[in-house]
Each structure stands twice: as C-alpha cells, then as structure tokens.
Design a protein around this motif. Sequence first.
Motif, mmCIF file in Angstrom:
data_model
loop_
_atom_site.group_PDB
_atom_site.id
_atom_site.type_symbol
_atom_site.label_atom_id
_atom_site.label_comp_id
_atom_site.label_asym_id
_atom_site.label_seq_id
_atom_site.Cartn_x
_atom_site.Cartn_y
_atom_site.Cartn_z
ATOM 1 N N ARG A 90 6.607 3.370 -18.059
ATOM 2 C CA ARG A 90 5.916 2.171 -18.548
ATOM 3 C C ARG A 90 6.248 1.869 -20.006
ATOM 4 O O ARG A 90 6.246 0.715 -20.414
ATOM 5 C CB ARG A 90 4.396 2.324 -18.360
ATOM 6 C CG ARG A 90 4.019 2.118 -16.905
ATOM 7 C CD ARG A 90 2.549 1.872 -16.751
ATOM 8 N NE ARG A 90 2.229 1.656 -15.347
ATOM 9 C CZ ARG A 90 1.019 1.796 -14.823
ATOM 10 N NH1 ARG A 90 0.000 2.152 -15.611
ATOM 11 N NH2 ARG A 90 0.803 1.553 -13.556
ATOM 12 N N GLU B 277 9.149 2.451 -21.416
ATOM 13 C CA GLU B 277 10.482 1.837 -21.352
ATOM 14 C C GLU B 277 10.398 0.376 -20.905
ATOM 15 O O GLU B 277 11.019 -0.511 -21.492
ATOM 16 C CB GLU B 277 11.340 2.644 -20.376
ATOM 17 C CG GLU B 277 12.832 2.405 -20.543
ATOM 18 C CD GLU B 277 13.640 3.188 -19.521
ATOM 19 O OE1 GLU B 277 13.280 4.372 -19.255
ATOM 20 O OE2 GLU B 277 14.603 2.614 -18.974
ATOM 21 N N GLU B 278 9.594 0.166 -19.881
ATOM 22 C CA GLU B 278 9.400 -1.175 -19.332
ATOM 23 C C GLU B 278 8.764 -2.109 -20.362
ATOM 24 O O GLU B 278 9.151 -3.281 -20.491
ATOM 25 C CB GLU B 278 8.458 -1.002 -18.141
ATOM 26 C CG GLU B 278 8.455 -2.053 -17.096
ATOM 27 C CD GLU B 278 7.393 -1.674 -16.056
ATOM 28 O OE1 GLU B 278 7.707 -1.680 -14.868
ATOM 29 O OE2 GLU B 278 6.230 -1.382 -16.448
ATOM 30 N N MET B 279 7.791 -1.578 -21.110
ATOM 31 C CA MET B 279 7.128 -2.378 -22.147
ATOM 32 C C MET B 279 8.122 -2.772 -23.242
ATOM 33 O O MET B 279 8.138 -3.917 -23.703
ATOM 34 C CB MET B 279 5.967 -1.582 -22.751
ATOM 35 C CG MET B 279 5.260 -2.293 -23.900
ATOM 36 S SD MET B 279 3.850 -1.333 -24.578
ATOM 37 C CE MET B 279 4.703 0.055 -25.358
#
Lengths: 106, 106, 106, 106
Positions: free
Chosen positions: D91, D93-95
Amino acid sequence: MTAAKSTKNASHGTHQHGYADQKDALSKRLRRIEGQVRGVERMIDEDRYCIDVLTQISAIQAALDKVGLALLEDHARHCVVGGPEELKADRTEEMMAAVARLMRRG
Amino acid sequence: MTAAKSTKNASHGTHQHGYADQKDALSKRLRRIEGQVRGVERMIDEDRYCIDVLTQISAIQAALDKVGLALLEDHARHCVVGGPEELKADRTEEMMAAVARLMRRG
Amino acid sequence: MTAAKSTKNASHGTHQHGYADQKDALSKRLRRIEGQVRGVERMIDEDRYCIDVLTQISAIQAALDKVGLALLEDHARHCVVGGPEELKADRTEEMMAAVARLMRRG
Amino acid sequence: MTAAKSTKNASHGTHQHGYADQKDALSKRLRRIEGQVRGVERMIDEDRYCIDVLTQISAIQAALDKVGLALLEDHARHCVVGGPEELKADRTEEMMAAVARLMRRG
C-alpha cells in the motif's frame, strides 16, 4: 543540447534574446538556486530530517518556476509578440510546447 | 531553517532517517542537478535561445521531482509506516503537508 | 465572475475569441470531463478503493490540462500574436498570469 | 477501470475505505466541481473571453487537487498507516505511485 538540435528551433541566429535586459537578475537568481541545491546536498550529508529536506526541495521548485515564468514572459513579449512577422507562428507553437513542459505535460 | 523551527517537526532527535541507505545515490543526483543549474547559468551568460534555456529548466524540475518522490517514498516506508507508533499520526500529517507543497498547494 | 471584474480584462467587447473554430471540440471534451467527475462521484458512492478514485482524479486533471493548453494556444495565436497592436502588451501580461495560474503559481 | 485491473491493487475486498467518514463532504465537493465544469461549458457556449475561461479551469484544478489531497490523507491514515500489517508495504508503494500521478510524474 547539440548544435544540430539547436538549429531546429525558431531562434534564427544572432537575434538578441528576450531576457537580454535581465541577464544580471537571472544570473543572480540562478546562483542562489545553485546555492540552495548545495544546501540540500549538505542536509543529506548531515542526515537531516527527510521532511526538512523536502521543504527545501519545494523552495527550489518555487524559485525555478519563477525563473521559468520570467524567461517565458520576456520571450513572449520580445521574441513572439515583438518578433519578426514570418517567425511568429513557429515561435507561438514553440512557446506553447515550453508551457506544456513547465506544466509537466510536455 | 533555524534550530527552533526544526524542533517543531516530528523527527525526534537522533533517529536514522528514511534515506539512510540511499545517501550516496541521492548525493550523486543532487550534484548532477547542481551541474544542470550551473549549465543554465552558462546558457544565460552565452545568450542562448530562451526556449532552449526553458527546456533545461524543465529538465531540472523533472530531476528535482524524482529526488522529492524518492525521499518521500523512503520517508513513508521507514519513518511513517515503519516508525514508532506514538509518532505515526503526526508524521502522517507532516508527510501530507510535504505532498501538498510538492504539488504546489502547500 | 462578476461583470465588474470582467470589464477589467483586455477582451474589449465583442471580439471573436481565439477558440471560435474549436467550440465543438472543446464542448465535447468538457462534457466528457463532466462525465468523468460524475464517475468519481459514483465511485465514492459505491465505496470504491481510494487509490482507484485518485487514479480517476489524475485522469481528469490530465484532461483539464489539455483543454487549458488548447485554449491558451488558441488565445496566444489569435488574441495575442494576431490581436490588435494596441492590446498586445496587456494581453501578453494577462496570458502570462494565466500560465502562472495553470502552473499553480498564480 | 476493468474488474481485472481492479484486482491487481492492494484493496483486498470489502475493507472500509479511508474516506468512509467523509463521504458526504467529498460528494458535495465533487458535485460542486461538476457544476464548475458545466459552468465552463456554458462560458464556451457564450463565447466568453479565453482568459476568463482559463481562470475557471484553474479554479477547478485547485478544487480537484484539494479533493485528491483529502483522499490521499484519509488513505495514508486509515489504509496505509492504520492498515493490516501484511499489506503495508504494497500500500505504501501504491500510495507513492498515486502521489507521482498527482504531481504529473506518474
């Protein structure tokens, strides 16, 4: 930037550039920005807190945006609007491409 | 940045910063950016075409954005998500303020 | 925007605007953007994952930037460079203020 | 966004999203943005001055940036920092990829 690439733009040789009257002011601002970048290098070196480093990076971005806008305004005024009639169309297109790059959409 | 201001953040002393493993890579990138800024100073000095100067400024912006995003990711990973429980709320808020500044909305 | 404020700009009455030839294309793009915004409202309504909502917001920003750049280019070409001599200085300044706002520096 | 693509993110099913407590406020802001986009359509229709249209587009960008930052902060707080341990790395990384897209560097 190679000479070859540079001939592709609409500068056409020895014309006096839009920022001619502001060279000293621009140089001064760029030297200050160079100092700010060195300041960030020092912060990294001294293990300063990440957020403080990021704050300085945002300050450099703001200073660079100001220089970019000043150059763009001089260019619009002296090289596009005040430029030779036969270059105006090309220079308008070229200026808009520069605006797109400054907006990170180039 | 004064020491006084620096004590207001959520760094809490001698903690190892998020970018510790990347110091060399970050320093190298910042030295390259410093060189790019000096390159722009030289372009102004040599009366290079406004649009070519603006292109270099956009390249510096892109390089600074990359450094900013790298610092932010390290910070999120190591100092916020991986940080001490009691600091997480403050650090999240602080991180979001840094994101807003990078988006020129700070 | 009040009428009072609107009289302060350099539009000078009934002149044909830069985007006259592109009205249909611009309207179509704006209707699509309106649909994208409604799509985001629906995503919020349906409790869609935050990151997916953010991806759609970035897509809307990209579409708006494109419309902004298209309007700006038409304006530069037809209203500034191709405009009446006596308005060129004011319109250049006004255009640069619009560029600064699009760069979030206005 | 296809269902296939949506399964690739780190949302993991029926979890309550970060913005749950703010749905009404977000919906209200998005409806206002939708109205602003319709306002720009009307301005184009009525042949309003290019610069006035651009000013409105910049206002929409500012409003969208605010919604983006609010969503991102809720996400950071509730889904990343406050999320399940085993999803935190993904999450984060995704953010950060979402932040890069909001900065137009995605």
